[in-house]
Design a protein around this motif. Structure first.
Motif, short mmCIF file in Angstrom:
data_model
loop_
_atom_site.label_atom_id
_atom_site.label_comp_id
_atom_site.label_asym_id
_atom_site.label_seq_id
_atom_site.Cartn_x
_atom_site.Cartn_y
_atom_site.Cartn_z
N GLN A 101 63.20 40.95 59.49
CA GLN A 101 63.38 39.59 59.99
C GLN A 101 64.29 38.79 59.07
O GLN A 101 65.14 38.02 59.52
N SER A 105 67.86 37.24 60.15
CA SER A 105 67.97 35.78 59.97
C SER A 105 69.20 35.43 59.17
O SER A 105 69.94 34.48 59.51
N GLN A 106 69.44 36.18 58.10
CA GLN A 106 70.61 35.93 57.26
C GLN A 106 71.89 36.10 58.06
O GLN A 106 72.83 35.30 57.95
N GLN A 109 72.39 33.19 60.55
CA GLN A 109 72.77 31.95 59.88
C GLN A 109 74.20 31.99 59.34
O GLN A 109 74.82 30.95 59.14
N LEU A 140 64.11 34.98 67.36
CA LEU A 140 64.73 34.57 66.10
C LEU A 140 66.06 33.87 66.36
O LEU A 140 66.35 32.81 65.79
N ARG A 141 66.86 34.46 67.21
CA ARG A 141 68.15 33.84 67.54
C ARG A 141 67.94 32.48 68.21
O ARG A 141 68.65 31.51 67.93
N SER A 143 65.50 30.40 67.82
CA SER A 143 65.01 29.38 66.89
C SER A 143 66.01 29.04 65.79
O SER A 143 66.09 27.89 65.35
N LEU A 144 66.78 30.04 65.34
CA LEU A 144 67.67 29.83 64.20
C LEU A 144 69.07 29.36 64.59
O LEU A 144 69.65 28.50 63.93
N HIS A 145 69.63 29.97 65.64
CA HIS A 145 71.03 29.69 65.96
C HIS A 145 71.30 29.91 67.44
O HIS A 145 72.03 30.82 67.83
#
Length: 304
Positions: A101, A105-106, A109, A140-141, A143-145
């Protein structure tokens, strides 16, 4: 721009796909490979460049792999460090099961939503061990980007055996996918079956269709053919015979790929289905790479 074409659900998008150099390649050799790739693609007028993320698919089949698996450089790192001179939108594949994860995530971002897109790829088989599921990657995508344009993979031949490939596509659309890139297509009837189901399901449920980009790849030898089949590309038996017995297997495969594209384009245009293509060479031999560029130019000509 590619991003605008996808958002506008346009037909005629043309991509070209490459695989980064193998891990362990010397920095000097990586530079040489990148220079050749940039030189080859400059001025071709493609809408986007696909950078594959290779995973070992040994769990998908018990058949012996025709070529040994060799891990490649990270597609995103290769793009950032070696392809700066190629002024074209890039689509970075991510075989999400390989990453934690934190690692995904890195990546999410770091990617630029104005210059790069991504395609999430699932496990090669249900038995394959993964560190991250597709549902977790989609979440994840989101929520993050969420601004990063996301694509998915579709396998038209799978529709013949399971009959639900169009449903897989619509499910992925709900999870944020705005376009799809197919596995290599040699079975045009399977691709048309899938497109038909895709079209009528969307029509019945009032769901706007997103672009489907069919992958076309030349075949320059019986060994390349065996590798494509190992990868899961379905080649009808009659066509396999034609290729194996052709005087020039490479030229014959390019002719077949163009014919398949024209048939798919005609079928899709009649119904207003947005389709395009992604052209690649699964082999690293120069003659097969050159043939893929020739095929690219022929496809571009067909769209004029």
């Amino acid at each position: 721009m590619l991003i605008d074409k996808i958002k506008n659900r346009e037909s005629g998008i043309i991509l070209y796909g490459i695989t980064p150099p193998k891990q362990g390649t010397s920095p000097k050799h990586i530079q040489d490979i990148a220079h050749k790739q940039v030189e080859r693609l400059l001025g071709l007028g493609i809408d986007g460049l696909v950078l594959y993320d290779i995973q070992d698919e040994i769990s998908r089949t018990s058949q012996t792999r025709p070529f040994p698996f060799m891990a490649t450089l990270d597609a995103f790192d290769y793009s950032q460090n070696y392809l700066q001179d190629l002024n074209v939108t890039q689509i970075i594949y991510r075989a999400v099961g390989k990453y934690t994860q934190a690692e995904l995530s890195q990546f999410l971002q770091a990617i630029s939503p104005h210059e790069q897109l991504t395609v999430f790829v699932g496990a090669a088989a249900k038995s394959q061990a993964v560190t991250l599921s597709m549902d977790e990657a989609y979440a994840l995508r989101s929520s993050l980007h969420p601004d990063v344009l996301l694509g998915g993979v579709t396998i038209p031949e799978r529709h013949q055996s399971k009959g639900d490939e169009h449903l897989r596509v619509f499910h992925k659309m709900k999870q944020g996918c705005s376009f799809f890139v197919s596995q290599g297509v040699y079975d045009v009837n399977a691709a048309k079956d899938f497109l038909s189901e895709y079209y009528y399901y969307g029509l019945e449920h009032h769901i706007p269709l997103v672009p489907i980009l069919f992958t076309l790849t030349p075949c320059g030898s019986p060994k390349t053919l065996a590798f494509m089949k190992w990868l899961g590309i379905h080649v009808p038996r009659w066509l396999e015979n034609e290729l194996i017995h052709a005087e020039d297997i490479l030229q014959t495969s390019v002719d077949v790929a163009e014919k398949n594209w024209l048939e798919l384009k005609s079928f899709a245009d009649e119904k207003g289905i947005p389709i395009g293509c992604n052209i690649e060479s699964v082999a690293i031999r120069k003659v097969e790479i050159d043939a893929s560029i020739a095929l690219l130019k022929r496809i571009q000509q067909s769209l004029k």
